[in-house]
Enzyme design. Structure first.
Site, mmCIF file in Angstrom:
data_model
loop_
_atom_site.group_PDB
_atom_site.id
_atom_site.type_symbol
_atom_site.label_atom_id
_atom_site.label_comp_id
_atom_site.label_asym_id
_atom_site.label_seq_id
_atom_site.Cartn_x
_atom_site.Cartn_y
_atom_site.Cartn_z
ATOM 1 N N THR A 102 0.872 -1.174 0.000
ATOM 2 C CA THR A 102 0.000 0.000 0.000
ATOM 3 C C THR A 102 0.905 1.219 0.000
ATOM 4 O O THR A 102 1.686 1.426 0.932
ATOM 5 C CB THR A 102 -0.916 0.013 1.232
ATOM 6 O OG1 THR A 102 -1.733 -1.154 1.191
ATOM 7 C CG2 THR A 102 -1.808 1.253 1.220
ATOM 8 N N LYS A 177 -7.269 1.332 -2.665
ATOM 9 C CA LYS A 177 -6.856 0.846 -1.355
ATOM 10 C C LYS A 177 -6.963 1.957 -0.305
ATOM 11 O O LYS A 177 -7.377 1.713 0.832
ATOM 12 C CB LYS A 177 -5.423 0.301 -1.410
ATOM 13 C CG LYS A 177 -4.854 -0.144 -0.060
ATOM 14 C CD LYS A 177 -5.607 -1.326 0.558
ATOM 15 C CE LYS A 177 -5.140 -1.635 1.976
ATOM 16 N NZ LYS A 177 -3.890 -2.371 2.047
ATOM 17 N N LYS A 245 0.545 5.464 8.123
ATOM 18 C CA LYS A 245 1.151 5.681 6.795
ATOM 19 C C LYS A 245 0.048 5.789 5.740
ATOM 20 O O LYS A 245 0.007 6.725 4.942
ATOM 21 C CB LYS A 245 2.090 4.505 6.483
ATOM 22 C CG LYS A 245 2.775 4.549 5.130
ATOM 23 C CD LYS A 245 2.292 3.474 4.145
ATOM 24 C CE LYS A 245 2.432 2.054 4.609
ATOM 25 N NZ LYS A 245 1.974 1.062 3.599
#
Lengths: 292, 292
Positions: A102, A177, A245
Site C-alpha cells: 500500500t 486501497k 502511513k
C-alpha cells in the site's frame, strides 16, 4: 508473454507476514520462484519448497519474468524501484513489476511511466484481506495499470486472491486501497467510541455487542476487533504505524484533489496520538485505549 | 402477572413504519390488542385483524395490562408518559409500560421512577433492525429496567424480536441504543468519505465497492447503503432528522458523563449541515451528498 506455471519465473521481494504466505502460494502453483530477503532466514521455508535465493533485487529482476514486491513504506518502494541498481533498471524488457505494497498513487504513476520508457510493465496492486486473506489465498487485489498487463498477470494474481479488479490506470489500485482505509479507520473510530461510551455509561460492553453486532452497526470491526478491544488484546493484525502511513497518504492525495475529508483528518489525528503514546507496533484496535 | 396470548391485553401507541408492523405481530401472536392513533387511518389495517381502537392514551392505558409505545421524539415520550392524562397517571397498578422509542436515558430513568411510585413497571426498550427487522420480527431489543419486569415481558418481546438483552437498570436500554447509533453514524461517515474520495480520484466507485466490500471495511452501510448512495437513491430507510435526534441525545449524555467523543461530534455536525440543506426527511445515506 503468457504466464505458465513450470516456465514463468516469478521474483518475490518482501517476505513479511503477508509476503511469505503469498510467495508460498506462487511456488505451490508451480511457478519458478526466486526471492530476495534482507533477512536470509525469512527465505528459508521457501527455499525448502524449491525457491532460489538471490543476493540483490537487481540480480533477482535480471532473472525474472515478473517481480512482485510487498514492502513497508513508499520510501522503500521508491528506492527499490527507482534507486541505483533498482528494479526498473535491472528488469528485462517485456517483463512485469507488480507492487502490492500500500503506497502512494503518484509514486505508482511515476514508477509505471519510468518502467514503460524502458519497455517494462509496472502495475500497482495493493491488497486487502490481511494475514488470514494472504494465508488462505483469498485476498482482494486492486490493480492500477494497463489492461493488457493486468490480463497477462491474471494467472499469477488468481493464485493469491479471489477478487481481482482493475481500478484504472497506474495509481488507481492505490487510490482504491486508500479509499478502503478511509472506510476501515472511520468504522474503527465508531466502534471504539460506541464501546467507550457504553462502558462510561455503566453498561457491560459485551452485552451491548450482543445487541448491536448484527444490525445497522454491523461491521468487520465490530465483529472481529471489538471483542479484542474489550479483552485488552492489542496484538497486531494490522499495525498502527502502517495505518498511519496509509491515512497520511490518503490525506495528502485528498488535499491534492481538493477533497475535504474531515473524518479522515480526525481519525488520522487520533492514530497519530496513539503513535505518540508508543502504540505504533500495536494492532489498530488499540484505538479503544483513547476511550477507556 | 404472567403474559398470555388470548388473555393479556396489549395497548399500542405509535403506528408508524416500525410500530404498525410490530402491532401486527402482537395481534398475530394472539394477544388482545388495543391501539391509539392520532391518525385514525393508521389503525385501520389492525382493526381488521381484530384490534380495538381507543380515543385517548389514557383510555387505552386504563384498559391494558401492557402499553407499548414507539413514537418520534423524547418530547413526545415525555408528554405521553408524564403529561396530564398521561400513561403513568392512567395505568393500572401492576401493569407495564414499555417505551421502544429511541429516547433520552435520563428521561427513561425519570419515567421508571415516577411509574414505580405508582406501582407501575416502566421499561425502556429501543430497537435496532429497521423497518425490515420490524416487518420480519427479527429486531434486536435493548432493555433497561427491573429484571423481573423484563422476564415478565419476554413472551411479548420475543414476538417482536430475536435478540433480547437486558442492558441494566432504567435508561440502560437507551444508552445501548445510543452506542449503536454512534457506531452506525461513524461507519456511514467512513463509507461516504471513502466513496467520495474514490470518485474524486477518478475511479469508478462501483468497482471500488467490488474490491472493498468483503474485507476489513465490510459493514452494513457499505453493503446496503453504499449502492444507494451511488445510485442517488436517498429514500429514507432511516430519517436524517431521527439520526440527528439520536446523535444529539448521545452527545448530551456523553457530555454529562465527561466522555470525549470527537467522532460523534463530527458526524453530528455533518448531519446538522444536511438538515440545514433541507435533507431532514431523506435517508441517512444522503451523507454522501456532502462528498460529491
Amino acid at each position: 508473454m503468457s504466464l505458465e506455471p513450470g516456465k514463468t519465473r516469478i521474483g518475490f521481494i518482501g517476505l513479511g507476514i503477508m509476503g511469505s504466505s503469498m510467495a508460498r502460494h506462487v511456488r505451490s502453483a508451480g511457478f519458478e520462484l526466486g526471492v530476495f530477503a534482507r533477512r536470509p532466514e525469512a527465505a528459508q521455508p521457501l527455499l525448502q519448497l524449491g525457491a532460489r535465493a538471490f543476493e540483490s533485487p537487481r540480480a533477482l529482476a535480471a532473472a525474472s519474468d515478473v517481480v512482485v514486491t510487498i514492502v513497508g513504506f513508499p520510501s522503500d518502494v521508491e528506492s527499490l524501484y527507482l534507486g541505483d541498481g533498482g528494479l526498473i533498471e535491472a528488469a528485462r524488457p517485456g517483463s512485469y513489476l507488480v507492487d502490492m505494497t500500500t503506497s502512494s498513487p503518484s509514486l505508482a504513476r511515476r514508477i509505471a511511466s519510468t518502467a514503460r520508457s524502458r519497455g517494462v510493465f509496472a502495475l500497482d496492486a495493493p491488497v486487502t484481506g490481511g494475514d488470514a486473506g494472504a494465508r488462505e489465498a483469498r485476498l482482494s487485489i486492486m490493480v492500477g495499470g494497463e489492461t493488457a498487463a493486468f490480463e497477462a498477470l491474471r494467472p499469477l494474481l488468481r493464485v493469491l486472491g479471489t477478487t481481482l479488479v482493475r481500478q484504472g490506470e497506474a495509481g488507481a489500485g492505490q487510490h482504491a486501497k486508500l479509499a478502503n482505509q478511509i472506510a476501515v479507520a472511520c468504522t474503527m473510530l465508531g466502534v471504539s467510541e460506541a464501546l467507550g461510551y457504553a462502558k462510561r455509561a455503566g453498561l457491560e460492553p459485551e452485552s451491548v455487542l450482543k445487541s448491536i453486532s448484527q444490525g445497522a452497526a454491523k461491521s468487520f470491526a465490530l465483529e472481529h476487533l471489538a471483542p479484542k478491544m474489550l479483552a485488552g488484546d492489542f496484538a497486531p493484525g494490522f499495525f498502527v504505524k502502517h495505518l498511519v502511513k496509509d491515512l497520511g497518504l490518503a490525506l495528502a492525495e485528498a488535499n491534492d484533489l481538493g477533497f475535504d475529508a474531515p473524518g479522515l483528518r480526525l481519525v488520522l489525528e487520533r492514530y497519530r496520538t496513539l503513535m505518540d503514546l508508543g502504540y505504533s507496533e500495536a494492532g489498530t484496535q488499540v484505538l479503544f485505549q483513547l476511550y477507556r
